[in-house]
Scaffold this motif. Structure first.
Motif, PDB file in Angstrom:
ATOM      1  N   HIS A  76       1.173   4.092  -2.788  1.00 36.36           N
ATOM      2  CA  HIS A  76       0.865   5.469  -2.476  1.00 36.36           C
ATOM      3  C   HIS A  76       2.112   6.566  -3.283  1.00 36.36           C
ATOM      4  O   HIS A  76       1.885   7.497  -3.787  1.00 36.36           O
ATOM      5  CB  HIS A  76       0.789   5.864  -1.070  1.00 36.36           C
ATOM      6  N   ASP A  95      -8.057  -4.857   5.765  1.00 36.63           N
ATOM      7  CA  ASP A  95      -9.292  -5.193   6.635  1.00 36.63           C
ATOM      8  C   ASP A  95      -9.630  -6.497   6.984  1.00 36.63           C
ATOM      9  O   ASP A  95     -10.079  -6.940   8.038  1.00 36.63           O
ATOM     10  CB  ASP A  95     -10.339  -4.325   6.280  1.00 36.63           C
ATOM     11  N   LEU A 114      -5.996  -2.226   0.882  1.00 34.13           N
ATOM     12  CA  LEU A 114      -6.404  -1.827   2.173  1.00 34.13           C
ATOM     13  C   LEU A 114      -7.706  -2.738   2.682  1.00 34.13           C
ATOM     14  O   LEU A 114      -7.840  -3.080   3.916  1.00 34.13           O
ATOM     15  CB  LEU A 114      -7.024  -0.251   2.062  1.00 34.13           C
ATOM     16  N   ARG A 115      -8.675  -3.090   1.697  1.00 31.10           N
ATOM     17  CA  ARG A 115      -9.621  -3.947   1.927  1.00 31.10           C
ATOM     18  C   ARG A 115      -9.052  -5.377   2.288  1.00 31.10           C
ATOM     19  O   ARG A 115      -9.428  -6.131   3.351  1.00 31.10           O
ATOM     20  CB  ARG A 115     -10.742  -4.069   0.885  1.00 31.10           C
ATOM     21  N   THR A 173       1.033  -1.346  -0.034  1.00 31.11           N
ATOM     22  CA  THR A 173      -0.058  -0.055   0.016  1.00 31.11           C
ATOM     23  C   THR A 173       0.907   1.180   0.009  1.00 31.11           C
ATOM     24  O   THR A 173       0.569   2.328  -0.717  1.00 31.11           O
ATOM     25  CB  THR A 173      -0.907   0.052   1.099  1.00 31.11           C
ATOM     26  N   ARG A 208      -5.978   6.837 -11.279  1.00 36.80           N
ATOM     27  CA  ARG A 208      -7.055   6.140 -10.745  1.00 36.80           C
ATOM     28  C   ARG A 208      -7.024   4.635 -10.628  1.00 36.80           C
ATOM     29  O   ARG A 208      -7.697   3.864  -9.633  1.00 36.80           O
ATOM     30  CB  ARG A 208      -8.322   6.414 -11.824  1.00 36.80           C
ATOM     31  N   ASP A 232      -5.305   3.764  -7.482  1.00 35.88           N
ATOM     32  CA  ASP A 232      -6.022   4.226  -6.470  1.00 35.88           C
ATOM     33  C   ASP A 232      -7.171   2.958  -6.204  1.00 35.88           C
ATOM     34  O   ASP A 232      -7.285   2.926  -4.907  1.00 35.88           O
ATOM     35  CB  ASP A 232      -6.739   5.386  -6.636  1.00 35.88           C
ATOM     36  N   LEU A 233      -7.503   2.509  -7.246  1.00 36.77           N
ATOM     37  CA  LEU A 233      -8.603   1.171  -7.017  1.00 36.77           C
ATOM     38  C   LEU A 233      -7.634   0.181  -6.456  1.00 36.77           C
ATOM     39  O   LEU A 233      -8.382  -0.639  -5.684  1.00 36.77           O
ATOM     40  CB  LEU A 233      -8.927   0.924  -8.264  1.00 36.77           C
ATOM     41  N   LYS A 248      -4.918   0.141  -4.373  1.00 34.13           N
ATOM     42  CA  LYS A 248      -4.843   0.568  -3.200  1.00 34.13           C
ATOM     43  C   LYS A 248      -6.011   0.340  -2.002  1.00 34.13           C
ATOM     44  O   LYS A 248      -5.889  -0.222  -1.282  1.00 34.13           O
ATOM     45  CB  LYS A 248      -4.222   2.119  -2.987  1.00 34.13           C
ATOM     46  N   THR A 249      -7.126   0.550  -2.739  1.00 37.41           N
ATOM     47  CA  THR A 249      -8.326   0.556  -1.861  1.00 37.41           C
ATOM     48  C   THR A 249      -8.617  -1.068  -1.884  1.00 37.41           C
ATOM     49  O   THR A 249      -9.048  -1.477  -0.802  1.00 37.41           O
ATOM     50  CB  THR A 249      -9.487   0.991  -2.910  1.00 37.41           C
ATOM     51  N   GLN A 250      -8.257  -2.094  -2.733  1.00 38.52           N
ATOM     52  CA  GLN A 250      -8.160  -3.352  -2.568  1.00 38.52           C
ATOM     53  C   GLN A 250      -7.283  -3.905  -1.786  1.00 38.52           C
ATOM     54  O   GLN A 250      -7.672  -4.940  -0.780  1.00 38.52           O
ATOM     55  CB  GLN A 250      -8.372  -4.001  -4.025  1.00 38.52           C
ATOM     56  N   ASP A 266     -20.041   0.146  -2.457  1.00 38.21           N
ATOM     57  CA  ASP A 266     -18.547   0.027  -2.354  1.00 38.21           C
ATOM     58  C   ASP A 266     -18.081  -1.044  -3.200  1.00 38.21           C
ATOM     59  O   ASP A 266     -16.596  -1.036  -3.818  1.00 38.21           O
ATOM     60  CB  ASP A 266     -18.252  -0.146  -0.948  1.00 38.21           C
TER      61      ASP A 266
END
Length: 435
Positions: free
Chosen positions: A233, A265, A261-262, A229, A251, A254-255, A257-259, A292
């Motif tokens: 960034h 989690d 982070l998910r 991650t 973009r 960013d997607l 990175k979102t996955q 989401d």
């Protein structure tokens, strides 16, 4: 010589023997007494001594013969009781049924009278002329490769049998072969249950091993995901310097990175679940949680060509849920549906959500694939159960565990679209708070 005079006792002796075969000992004793009395009345004796001697001799002979008849009758009754309690069939030299006990007739699903003079091969097709011929030649009866014979009842039911055969002497013609039948349905059911239990033990052992592995992975994977991650960034920062040219790449990063982070989690929640044994439920909106997931669904659509339709009502969609685990459950169901429709024409997966008033908020994931076979409906949620090549059989099991941790039940049925439909209901926030 008075041998001729003794002949008059023979009919009386026969009467005593008949009474002994048909009756009990008191009746036999009475028959002897009456026989002696009748003989003394109807027969003229030369002397009292001769009459007494003949009477004593008759009583002795009649008593011995009566005892022999009693024992013969008792043994015959015992043999008859044994034979009538076990499945036994006798055949003639042509394979026709000459005698059949009630248990054997019940096993073959036919009345005893309806089985007589019929070929035994009608009920056991594998027991044909070749098998009968070998038996008549003195060979031992050899079972089929399965280890048992298959009997076909008139109602269509197939009954597995163990058959023991004995060859009778020619003196008892026309009966030539005695068959003893043993029902194997219960034994096979026990064997099937034993294999099922062994399979469950094997799956439990693998699940325990996988649980230990999952705990290790949850601990070890968190650091590389965090590092990835950070690198993404940093990459976004460098691309931002390129201006509008790098917007598309930014973009995409960013997607990604979102996955990541998910994924972090999910691992964090997994560790919490292992540590505490339950999820942390918070107030969430179903429409927001599924929205989401839209970027993930878009990627799946691009990779597979399967259309994913989302129709989630926002009315009264507030529920208590673990956001990450809920999204993981929906993602698992959607991926399974996509796998089911791939290669079956124009695939369609539908995700719907609606409030059912007092029943709660229902979420359904449906597809237009081939659906799930009826005999697999009760098994698809079992761990290690999969119909996909290379699958581990954990997706639906994990999904059901997540749904149940939200005090809901995951059900499966037939969809109006033609394929499978998975659904569960979550209680509205107001009802949960009131409780």
């Amino acid at each position: 010589m008075q041998d001729i005079e003794h002949v008059h006792y023979m009919p009386l002796l026969g009467a005593v023997m008949a009474t002994a075969l048909l009756g009990n000992r008191p009746a036999t004793f009475l028959a002897i007494v009456l026989s002696v009395a009748a003989d003394l009345i109807m027969t003229t004796r030369l002397s009292l001594t001769e009459a007494t001697a003949n009477t004593i001799l008759f009583v002795l002979i009649a008593s011995v013969m009566a005892e022999v008849c009693h024992r013969l009758a008792s043994r015959t009754a015992l043999l008859h009781s044994i034979l009538t309690s076990v499945p036994v069939v006798t055949l003639d030299g042509e394979g026709r049924i000459l005698r059949i006990t009630a248990p054997a007739a019940d096993l073959l699903g036919v009345a005893p009278a309806n089985a007589l003079n019929r070929d035994f091969s009608i009920f056991a097709p594998d027991f044909g002329e070749r098998t009968l011929s070998a038996l008549l030649q003195g060979d031992a009866l050899t079972a089929p490769a399965a280890g048992y014979w298959m009997a076909r009842r008139p109602d269509g039911e197939i009954v597995p049998l163990i058959i023991h055969a004995s060859l009778l002497a020619h003196s008892v013609d026309p009966e030539r072969v005695v068959l003893s039948l043993a029902d194997q349905r219960q034994a096979l059911a026990v064997n099937d249950r034993m294999r099922e239990l062994m399979g469950q033990l094997s799956r439990s052992w693998r699940l325990n091993s996988m649980g230990e592995m999952a705990a290790t992975l949850a601990h070890e994977l968190n650091q590389p995901l965090t590092a990835a991650t950070v690198y993404l960034h940093a990459g976004q920062t460098d691309i931002a310097r390129a201006g509008p040219i790098g917007d598309s790449a930014s973009r995409a990063l960013d997607l990604a990175k979102t996955q990541l982070l998910r994924a972090g989690d999910i691992i964090r929640r997994m560790r919490e679940l292992i540590a505490t044994g339950g999820p942390q439920l918070t107030e969430e909106r179903v429409s927001s949680m599924i929205e989401d997931l839209r970027p993930l669904f878009d990627l799946i659509r691009q990779d597979t060509g399967v259309a994913i339709r989302i129709d989630v009502h926002e009315t009264r969609d507030g529920v208590l849920a673990d956001r990450i685990q809920f999204q993981q459950a929906i993602a698992n169901l959607v991926r399974n549906a996509v796998d089911a429709v791939c290669g079956h024409g124009e695939g369609l997966v539908s995700v719907t959500g609606r409030c059912l008033a007092n029943q709660g908020y229902e979420i359904r994931v449906e597809d237009n694939g081939p659906g799930i076979a009826e005999d697999q409906m009760d098994r698809i949620f079992q761990p290690m159960m999969t119909t996909k090549a290379g699958g581990m059989g954990l997706g639906l099991s994990v999904t059901r565990s997540i749904v149940e941790s939200h005090d809901a039940v995951l059900t499966v049925g037939r969809s109006p679209l033609g394929g499978a439909a998975f659904s569960f209901c979550l209680s509205p926030v107001s009802e949960l708070e009131a409780a």
